[in-house]
Design a protein around this motif. Structure first.
Motif, mmCIF file in Angstrom:
data_model
loop_
_atom_site.group_PDB
_atom_site.id
_atom_site.type_symbol
_atom_site.label_atom_id
_atom_site.label_comp_id
_atom_site.label_asym_id
_atom_site.label_seq_id
_atom_site.Cartn_x
_atom_site.Cartn_y
_atom_site.Cartn_z
ATOM 1 N N ARG A 41 84.451 61.411 32.747
ATOM 2 C CA ARG A 41 83.240 60.905 32.083
ATOM 3 C C ARG A 41 82.049 61.821 32.349
ATOM 4 O O ARG A 41 81.246 62.090 31.458
ATOM 5 C CB ARG A 41 82.939 59.483 32.556
ATOM 6 C CG ARG A 41 81.711 58.871 31.914
ATOM 7 C CD ARG A 41 81.442 57.472 32.437
ATOM 8 N NE ARG A 41 80.177 56.948 31.922
ATOM 9 C CZ ARG A 41 79.629 55.809 32.323
ATOM 10 N NH1 ARG A 41 80.250 55.068 33.244
ATOM 11 N NH2 ARG A 41 78.478 55.410 31.815
ATOM 12 N N CYS A 42 81.942 62.294 33.588
ATOM 13 C CA CYS A 42 80.837 63.176 33.961
ATOM 14 C C CYS A 42 80.867 64.457 33.143
ATOM 15 O O CYS A 42 79.844 64.880 32.579
ATOM 16 C CB CYS A 42 80.915 63.496 35.457
ATOM 17 S SG CYS A 42 79.707 64.710 36.037
ATOM 18 N N GLN A 44 82.533 65.132 30.303
ATOM 19 C CA GLN A 44 82.388 64.903 28.867
ATOM 20 C C GLN A 44 80.930 64.703 28.486
ATOM 21 O O GLN A 44 80.453 65.228 27.464
ATOM 22 C CB GLN A 44 83.225 63.695 28.433
ATOM 23 C CG GLN A 44 84.720 63.933 28.447
ATOM 24 C CD GLN A 44 85.138 65.121 27.606
ATOM 25 O OE1 GLN A 44 84.617 65.350 26.518
ATOM 26 N NE2 GLN A 44 86.086 65.906 28.117
ATOM 27 N N ALA A 45 80.194 63.943 29.290
ATOM 28 C CA ALA A 45 78.766 63.760 29.031
ATOM 29 C C ALA A 45 78.024 65.089 29.158
ATOM 30 O O ALA A 45 77.113 65.393 28.376
ATOM 31 C CB ALA A 45 78.189 62.737 30.006
ATOM 32 N N LYS A 48 78.680 67.313 26.068
ATOM 33 C CA LYS A 48 77.926 66.847 24.901
ATOM 34 C C LYS A 48 76.457 67.225 25.028
ATOM 35 O O LYS A 48 75.818 67.617 24.044
ATOM 36 C CB LYS A 48 78.079 65.334 24.764
ATOM 37 C CG LYS A 48 77.425 64.775 23.509
ATOM 38 C CD LYS A 48 77.723 63.291 23.331
ATOM 39 C CE LYS A 48 77.106 62.767 22.035
ATOM 40 N NZ LYS A 48 77.390 61.319 21.844
ATOM 41 N N ALA A 49 75.920 67.111 26.234
ATOM 42 C CA ALA A 49 74.511 67.433 26.460
ATOM 43 C C ALA A 49 74.237 68.926 26.371
ATOM 44 O O ALA A 49 73.096 69.336 26.160
ATOM 45 C CB ALA A 49 74.067 66.907 27.828
ATOM 46 N N TYR A 114 75.810 60.625 34.834
ATOM 47 C CA TYR A 114 76.197 60.919 33.461
ATOM 48 C C TYR A 114 74.936 61.187 32.630
ATOM 49 O O TYR A 114 74.128 60.277 32.394
ATOM 50 C CB TYR A 114 76.993 59.753 32.871
ATOM 51 C CG TYR A 114 78.070 59.248 33.810
ATOM 52 C CD1 TYR A 114 79.020 60.135 34.333
ATOM 53 C CD2 TYR A 114 78.120 57.921 34.208
ATOM 54 C CE1 TYR A 114 79.999 59.689 35.211
ATOM 55 C CE2 TYR A 114 79.099 57.472 35.086
ATOM 56 C CZ TYR A 114 80.031 58.356 35.579
ATOM 57 O OH TYR A 114 81.002 57.918 36.466
ATOM 58 N N TYR A 116 72.329 61.920 29.656
ATOM 59 C CA TYR A 116 72.138 61.535 28.264
ATOM 60 C C TYR A 116 72.255 62.788 27.390
ATOM 61 O O TYR A 116 72.038 63.902 27.857
ATOM 62 C CB TYR A 116 70.769 60.888 28.077
ATOM 63 C CG TYR A 116 70.699 59.424 28.445
ATOM 64 C CD1 TYR A 116 71.410 58.918 29.538
ATOM 65 C CD2 TYR A 116 69.908 58.541 27.724
ATOM 66 C CE1 TYR A 116 71.332 57.580 29.879
ATOM 67 C CE2 TYR A 116 69.818 57.196 28.064
ATOM 68 C CZ TYR A 116 70.536 56.722 29.143
ATOM 69 O OH TYR A 116 70.470 55.401 29.485
ATOM 70 N N PRO A 117 72.555 62.625 26.098
ATOM 71 C CA PRO A 117 72.797 63.783 25.228
ATOM 72 C C PRO A 117 71.674 64.811 25.181
ATOM 73 O O PRO A 117 71.927 66.004 25.034
ATOM 74 C CB PRO A 117 73.018 63.134 23.851
ATOM 75 C CG PRO A 117 73.574 61.780 24.161
ATOM 76 C CD PRO A 117 72.857 61.351 25.407
#
Length: 337
Positions: A41-42, A44-45, A48-49, A114, A116-117
């Motif tokens: 999760r870390c 992947q976030a 994306k960012a 995590y 934010y984008p």
């Protein structure tokens, strides 16, 4: 004082910088200890960012017992992995990783944080526009969306004693600010920022270094930010850049009770090292005495409120720990690990 390199607004493939010949916009360091279950999760976030930017990821595994190193090699083969045979602690692990980072900006990121984008792009833009900002934190939120401002004031033994014992309101004083994220300004200067999202310039690290290796866990960001201020840089928190911070990732694997005791030990030891370094022998003795007195006051309040002594051992154990650590650290002059 150098200001680092501005962020280039160029369209790049939104993948990590795996080419050793390229110069990434950002280096990200994640220290892992039994948190393989959080890394997917870390990362992947993070990816994306970082769309539109190039970045390199350095993961330091501190001798995890959950097969983290194998998981990292399998799922993130493009990342740089440092697999330590022993747990060297948070600060030393980051110091290791910094040596192989190549970007002008370095982000220290917890495995249970995590982004934010838009958090990283906003952060890098701010650093490019504010050349005197050496360290930048973000606005932290928990899983329910409740926000906590990551900027803090430098610790005071006396204020901590008053706060923990409940005497601060009785003296007509407010708790240390800020506790909640202010809304009046998108960016604020502060003494230090929480290390779960800690963006720092490479040029600053070249000037003052990163973390004092004597701190195994806790106080390393506080100590580093003191050096940052002393060198003429600013420490700021960007309230518009948000990061979800879960907290307690290792505890989920290790067992919350045992980890809680260990964390208390690390906090107490690092506190002694910090106040000896910056307050001398008098400072560390004052800090230890107030910590000891805190446990005495809390123990007395517990007995008076519950009218029983069966739970008093928790406070006496903490008091004995303080005395033992003062001896083991030679009054905060050396670490035990």
């Amino acid at each position: 004082m150098t200001s680092g390199h501005p962020v280039q607004d160029r369209a790049l493939t939104p993948v990590p910088c795996a080419n050793p010949l390229c110069s990434p916009d950002l280096s990200v360091i994640v220290v892992n200890y039994n948190t393989a279950h959080l890394l997917e999760r870390c990362v992947q976030a993070l990816r994306k960012a970082c769309e539109g930017l190039s970045f390199e990821l350095v993961i330091v595994d501190n001798a995890s017992r959950d097969e983290s190193a194998s998981y990292i090699r399998e799922h993130f083969p493009w990342a740089k992995l440092i697999a330590n045979p022993i747990n060297v602690g948070f600060g030393r692990a980051n110091n290791q990783a910094v040596q192989i980072c190549t970007a002008p900006y370095i982000l220290l990121l917890n495995a249970d944080a995590y982004v934010y984008p838009d958090a990283i792009r906003q952060s890098l833009k701010h650093m490019a526009n504010e050349p005197h900002c050496g360290v930048l934190g973000a606005h932290l939120v928990d899983e329910t969306g409740h926000g906590i401002f990551s900027g803090r004031r430098f610790p005071s033994s006396w204020e901590t004693f008053l706060l923990r014992t409940g005497l601060l309101p009785r003296l007509g004083r407010r708790p240390p600010e800020p506790a909640e994220a202010p809304t009046q300004s998108p960016v604020q200067d502060c003494d230090w920022v929480v290390g779960c999202y800690y963006l720092v310039r490479r040029s600053l690290i070249d000037q003052v270094g990163l973390f004092d290796p004597r701190y195994f866990l806790y106080y390393e960001e506080v100590d580093h930010c003191l050096a940052v201020h002393a060198a003429g840089w600013r420490v700021q928190c960007l309230n518009t850049a948000c990061v979800t911070h879960v907290g307690g990732g290792s505890a989920a694997t290790e067992g919350a009770l045992s980890v809680g005791r260990q964390i208390s030990l690390f906090q107490q030891e690092s506190g002694l090292l910090y106040f000896r370094k910056h307050g001398g022998l008098l400072g560390v003795w004052r800090h230890a005495a107030l910590c000891f007195l805190t446990e005495v006051v809390l123990g007395l309040k517990f007995v008076l409120k519950s009218r029983r002594i069966s739970g008093l051992s928790a406070f006496t154990q903490q008091a004995r720990m303080i005395c033992r650590l003062m001896w083991q650290t030679r009054a905060g002059s050396r670490p035990t690990r």
